[in-house]
Design a protein around this motif. Structure first.
Motif, PDB file in Angstrom:
ATOM      1  N   PRO A 215      -8.287   7.713  -1.566  1.00  0.00           N
ATOM      2  CA  PRO A 215      -6.993   7.001  -1.577  1.00  0.00           C
ATOM      3  C   PRO A 215      -7.098   5.483  -1.448  1.00  0.00           C
ATOM      4  CG  PRO A 215      -7.360   7.954   0.575  1.00  0.00           C
ATOM      5  CD  PRO A 215      -8.529   8.383  -0.270  1.00  0.00           C
ATOM      6  N   HIS A 216      -7.670   4.855  -2.464  1.00  0.00           N
ATOM      7  CA  HIS A 216      -7.681   3.392  -2.511  1.00  0.00           C
ATOM      8  C   HIS A 216      -7.754   2.955  -3.967  1.00  0.00           C
ATOM      9  CE1 HIS A 216     -12.093   3.107  -3.332  1.00  0.00           C
ATOM     10  NE2 HIS A 216     -12.137   4.221  -2.627  1.00  0.00           N
ATOM     11  N   GLY A 217      -7.317   1.739  -4.214  1.00  0.00           N
ATOM     12  CA  GLY A 217      -7.277   1.221  -5.580  1.00  0.00           C
ATOM     13  C   GLY A 217      -5.883   1.333  -6.158  1.00  0.00           C
ATOM     14  N   GLU A 279      14.163  -2.773 -11.963  1.00  0.00           N
ATOM     15  CA  GLU A 279      14.003  -3.451 -10.676  1.00  0.00           C
ATOM     16  C   GLU A 279      13.239  -2.607  -9.653  1.00  0.00           C
ATOM     17  OE1 GLU A 279      16.884  -5.261 -13.109  1.00  0.00           O
ATOM     18  OE2 GLU A 279      16.932  -3.182 -12.346  1.00  0.00           O
ATOM     19  N   ALA A 280      13.097  -1.305  -9.926  1.00  0.00           N
ATOM     20  CA  ALA A 280      12.381  -0.430  -9.002  1.00  0.00           C
ATOM     21  C   ALA A 280      10.875  -0.650  -9.042  1.00  0.00           C
ATOM     22  CB  ALA A 280      12.691   1.032  -9.319  1.00  0.00           C
ATOM     23  N   PHE A 281      10.400  -1.357 -10.086  1.00  0.00           N
ATOM     24  CA  PHE A 281       8.961  -1.566 -10.249  1.00  0.00           C
ATOM     25  C   PHE A 281       8.601  -3.020  -9.958  1.00  0.00           C
ATOM     26  CE2 PHE A 281      10.283   1.830 -13.128  1.00  0.00           C
ATOM     27  CZ  PHE A 281       9.474   2.862 -12.687  1.00  0.00           C
ATOM     28  N   SER A 282       7.657  -3.208  -9.050  1.00  0.00           N
ATOM     29  CA  SER A 282       7.187  -4.558  -8.741  1.00  0.00           C
ATOM     30  C   SER A 282       6.188  -5.057  -9.766  1.00  0.00           C
ATOM     31  CB  SER A 282       6.535  -4.580  -7.350  1.00  0.00           C
ATOM     32  OG  SER A 282       7.423  -4.152  -6.352  1.00  0.00           O
ATOM     33  N   MET A 333      -4.814  -7.023 -11.771  1.00  0.00           N
ATOM     34  CA  MET A 333      -3.898  -6.718 -10.676  1.00  0.00           C
ATOM     35  C   MET A 333      -4.658  -6.333  -9.411  1.00  0.00           C
ATOM     36  SD  MET A 333      -0.863  -4.551 -12.525  1.00  0.00           S
ATOM     37  CE  MET A 333       0.353  -5.399 -13.558  1.00  0.00           C
ATOM     38  N   LEU A 334      -5.689  -5.537  -9.580  1.00  0.00           N
ATOM     39  CA  LEU A 334      -6.487  -5.100  -8.436  1.00  0.00           C
ATOM     40  C   LEU A 334      -7.227  -6.268  -7.800  1.00  0.00           C
ATOM     41  CD1 LEU A 334      -7.053  -2.457  -6.966  1.00  0.00           C
ATOM     42  CD2 LEU A 334      -8.926  -2.028  -8.563  1.00  0.00           C
ATOM     43  N   ASP A 335      -7.730  -7.177  -8.623  1.00  0.00           N
ATOM     44  CA  ASP A 335      -8.472  -8.332  -8.119  1.00  0.00           C
ATOM     45  C   ASP A 335      -7.574  -9.334  -7.395  1.00  0.00           C
ATOM     46  OD1 ASP A 335     -10.850  -7.367  -9.090  1.00  0.00           O
ATOM     47  OD2 ASP A 335     -10.810  -8.550 -10.934  1.00  0.00           O
ATOM     48  N   GLN A 336      -6.331  -9.460  -7.838  1.00  0.00           N
ATOM     49  CA  GLN A 336      -5.468 -10.519  -7.321  1.00  0.00           C
ATOM     50  C   GLN A 336      -4.447 -10.054  -6.292  1.00  0.00           C
ATOM     51  OE1 GLN A 336      -3.748 -12.714 -10.633  1.00  0.00           O
ATOM     52  NE2 GLN A 336      -5.698 -13.723 -11.049  1.00  0.00           N
ATOM     53  N   CYS A 337      -4.420  -8.762  -5.968  1.00  0.00           N
ATOM     54  CA  CYS A 337      -3.414  -8.287  -5.023  1.00  0.00           C
ATOM     55  C   CYS A 337      -3.682  -8.819  -3.619  1.00  0.00           C
ATOM     56  CB  CYS A 337      -3.358  -6.760  -5.019  1.00  0.00           C
ATOM     57  SG  CYS A 337      -4.822  -5.942  -4.361  1.00  0.00           S
ATOM     58  N   ARG A 338      -2.609  -9.012  -2.885  1.00  0.00           N
ATOM     59  CA  ARG A 338      -2.690  -9.479  -1.501  1.00  0.00           C
ATOM     60  C   ARG A 338      -2.289  -8.334  -0.575  1.00  0.00           C
ATOM     61  NH1 ARG A 338       0.871 -14.696  -0.874  1.00  0.00           N
ATOM     62  NH2 ARG A 338       2.430 -13.146  -1.501  1.00  0.00           N
ATOM     63  N   GLU A 339      -3.076  -8.131   0.468  1.00  0.00           N
ATOM     64  CA  GLU A 339      -2.856  -6.995   1.360  1.00  0.00           C
ATOM     65  C   GLU A 339      -1.449  -7.000   1.940  1.00  0.00           C
ATOM     66  OE1 GLU A 339      -4.919  -4.881   5.274  1.00  0.00           O
ATOM     67  OE2 GLU A 339      -5.861  -6.617   4.303  1.00  0.00           O
ATOM     68  N   ALA A 340      -0.909  -8.186   2.199  1.00  0.00           N
ATOM     69  CA  ALA A 340       0.423  -8.276   2.804  1.00  0.00           C
ATOM     70  C   ALA A 340       1.511  -7.736   1.886  1.00  0.00           C
ATOM     71  CB  ALA A 340       0.727  -9.723   3.176  1.00  0.00           C
ATOM     72  N   ASP A 341       1.250  -7.706   0.564  1.00  0.00           N
ATOM     73  CA  ASP A 341       2.260  -7.267  -0.403  1.00  0.00           C
ATOM     74  C   ASP A 341       2.156  -5.787  -0.749  1.00  0.00           C
ATOM     75  OD1 ASP A 341       3.156  -9.905  -0.553  1.00  0.00           O
ATOM     76  OD2 ASP A 341       1.798 -10.382  -2.202  1.00  0.00           O
ATOM     77  N   LEU A 342       1.172  -5.094  -0.202  1.00  0.00           N
ATOM     78  CA  LEU A 342       0.906  -3.708  -0.596  1.00  0.00           C
ATOM     79  C   LEU A 342       1.628  -2.713   0.301  1.00  0.00           C
ATOM     80  CD1 LEU A 342      -2.916  -4.135  -1.237  1.00  0.00           C
ATOM     81  CD2 LEU A 342      -1.063  -4.185  -2.917  1.00  0.00           C
ATOM     82  N   THR A 363       0.928   3.247  -8.129  1.00  0.00           N
ATOM     83  CA  THR A 363       1.129   2.460  -6.912  1.00  0.00           C
ATOM     84  C   THR A 363      -0.142   1.683  -6.632  1.00  0.00           C
ATOM     85  OG1 THR A 363       2.615   4.135  -5.987  1.00  0.00           O
ATOM     86  CG2 THR A 363       1.736   2.496  -4.461  1.00  0.00           C
ATOM     87  N   LEU A 364      -0.021   0.369  -6.552  1.00  0.00           N
ATOM     88  CA  LEU A 364      -1.176  -0.472  -6.237  1.00  0.00           C
ATOM     89  C   LEU A 364      -1.390  -0.459  -4.729  1.00  0.00           C
ATOM     90  CD1 LEU A 364      -3.305  -2.512  -7.297  1.00  0.00           C
ATOM     91  CD2 LEU A 364      -1.606  -4.318  -6.894  1.00  0.00           C
ATOM     92  N   LEU A 365      -2.550   0.061  -4.311  1.00  0.00           N
ATOM     93  CA  LEU A 365      -2.879   0.168  -2.888  1.00  0.00           C
ATOM     94  C   LEU A 365      -3.865  -0.889  -2.437  1.00  0.00           C
ATOM     95  CD1 LEU A 365      -3.380   4.048  -2.741  1.00  0.00           C
ATOM     96  CD2 LEU A 365      -1.313   2.760  -2.168  1.00  0.00           C
ATOM     97  N   GLY A 366      -4.615  -1.461  -3.361  1.00  0.00           N
ATOM     98  CA  GLY A 366      -5.618  -2.463  -3.017  1.00  0.00           C
ATOM     99  C   GLY A 366      -6.984  -1.823  -2.807  1.00  0.00           C
ATOM    100  N   ARG A 367      -7.973  -2.686  -2.640  1.00  0.00           N
ATOM    101  CA  ARG A 367      -9.345  -2.219  -2.483  1.00  0.00           C
ATOM    102  C   ARG A 367      -9.566  -1.592  -1.110  1.00  0.00           C
ATOM    103  NH1 ARG A 367     -12.371  -3.855  -6.609  1.00  0.00           N
ATOM    104  NH2 ARG A 367     -11.687  -5.635  -7.873  1.00  0.00           N
ATOM    105  N   ARG A 368     -10.600  -0.773  -1.037  1.00  0.00           N
ATOM    106  CA  ARG A 368     -10.940  -0.136   0.229  1.00  0.00           C
ATOM    107  C   ARG A 368     -11.321  -1.191   1.248  1.00  0.00           C
ATOM    108  NH1 ARG A 368     -14.726   4.902  -0.027  1.00  0.00           N
ATOM    109  NH2 ARG A 368     -15.884   3.518  -1.404  1.00  0.00           N
ATOM    110  N   ALA A 369     -10.821  -1.043   2.466  1.00  0.00           N
ATOM    111  CA  ALA A 369     -11.100  -2.037   3.519  1.00  0.00           C
ATOM    112  C   ALA A 369     -12.571  -2.006   3.910  1.00  0.00           C
ATOM    113  CB  ALA A 369     -10.231  -1.727   4.727  1.00  0.00           C
TER     114      ALA A 369
END
Length: 369
Positions: A215-217, A279-282, A333-342, A363-369
């Protein structure tokens, strides 16, 4: 027992070494004998939103000002036959695929890959590109292989759908998906303005993605296809004696805008928007088929001006790489996402022969911590 969700955990991308956009523009202008057509082509170049495209063919300027390539593939004589173009595909495609895989994970040979999906519409070879990838990337030759062939620009969506189904049915599966196109192998000698404008869009590239249940990415939600009635001849890709012939009709953007406007206004649960409003999609991961295609999506769905920035950025940097393009957009999108926005909900779509729109929610979740 809850259903398993497939995730694009990571994406690697690669391009050939030679920039060809300016050289092609020079060549195309010289091919147009009519001054009016030449001026119109110049204006369309300025409006195309493309800064560079890449190829294995290295451009060379001759003393008389003509443009060719170092191997004479597109020289002054007869241009290469389809068989010669396929020989170049067989030579260059595996190396580009492995470069994208190494960008994904240099240790892919020990990553426990169980399935390989390969999408490409710009070349044929046997043993196939899938088998070349297995051998050159050091994968287990017993892995399950699937080739998605000749589907064009929306093949990435179909490939992700296959990966989605594999992971949902086999939760411990580790699916390597490769999308690769060498579009510049299929340039045609012509003085037809519409054909030159179509060729102006295309470049070469490859993307490799790992899809698992981890569950990441990018979480894959659902997939849906829509066909625009009466548009079967709008986008075609035919095999000729001198390469593959692309037809991209001038009516394509208008038909896309009209179809999406209808989807937005009807807003049916089984439609492209799944009963949701734009509008439901960021996030919007829209295949960068060209500036006019992106404009059509923006206007048809009444999106904000910045909604398609990732798609426009990839178009500018690489052109339309057919099936690989959407994966470049998701990688950005994956490279530029910010954790605060996820997390961020998104809708991906691509258009191709048919004329069909293939899509999926994510759903963009971001990279694994």
């Amino acid at each position: 027992m809850s259903a398993v969700t497939a995730h694009i955990n990571s994406i690697g991308t690669a391009n050939p070494p030679h920039g060809v956009h300016d050289a092609f523009v020079h060549f195309a202008k010289a091919s147009l004998k009519d001054d009016k057509a030449r001026r119109l082509f110049g204006r369309m170049v300025e409006r195309a939103g493309i800064n560079q495209r890449y190829s294995f063919l290295e451009p060379v300027m001759l003393p008389d000002g003509a443009v060719t390539d170092r191997d004479g593939f597109y020289g002054a004589g007869e241009w290469a036959s389809t068989s010669l173009r396929m020989a170049r595909y067989e030579r260059d495609a595996p190396a580009l695929a492995v470069a994208a895989i190494c960008a994904l994970d240099p240790g892919i040979a020990s990553a426990g890959i169980t399935h390989l999906i390969v999408a490409s519409c710009t070349g044929f070879m046997a043993p196939g590109l899938d088998q070349a990838i297995v051998a050159q990337a050091g994968l287990d030759p017993r892995i399950e292989r699937t080739v998605v062939g000749f589907m064009g620009c929306y093949a990435a969506v179909n490939s992700l759908r296959l990966a989605h189904h594999i992971v949902r049915s086999t939760p411990d599966a580790r699916v390597l998906m490769v999308t690769l196109e060498l579009c510049t192998l299929h340039f045609q000698r012509t003085d037809d303005l519409e054909k030159l404008l179509a060729m102006l869009l295309f470049g070469d590239g490859a993307a490799a993605a790992l899809v698992t249940a981890e569950p990441h990415g990018i979480a894959l939600k659902d997939f849906r296809a829509e066909t625009i009635a009466g548009t079967a001849d709008a986008i075609t890709w035919a095999i000729g004696d001198q390469g593959f012939h692309m037809h991209l009709g001038g009516e394509v953007p208008a038909r896309i805008a009209e179809a999406l406007r209808h989807q937005r206004e009807c807003n049916l649960p089984d439609g492209l928007l799944r009963g949701q409003t734009p509008e439901a999609f960021s996030l919007w991961a829209v295949h960068a088929g060209g500036r006019t295609v992106l404009d059509a999506v923006e206007h048809g769905l009444a999106l904000r001006k910045d909604s398609l920035e990732p798609s426009r950025a990839i178009l500018g940097a690489f052109g339309n790489m057919s099936s690989a393009t959407l994966m470049f957009i998701l990688a950005r999108m994956l490279d530029q996402c910010r954790e605060a926005d996820l997390p961020q909900p998104g809708l991906a779509m691509a258009f191709g022969p048919g004329m069909a729109a293939e899509s999926f929610r994510f759903t963009l979740l971001g990279r694994r911590a």
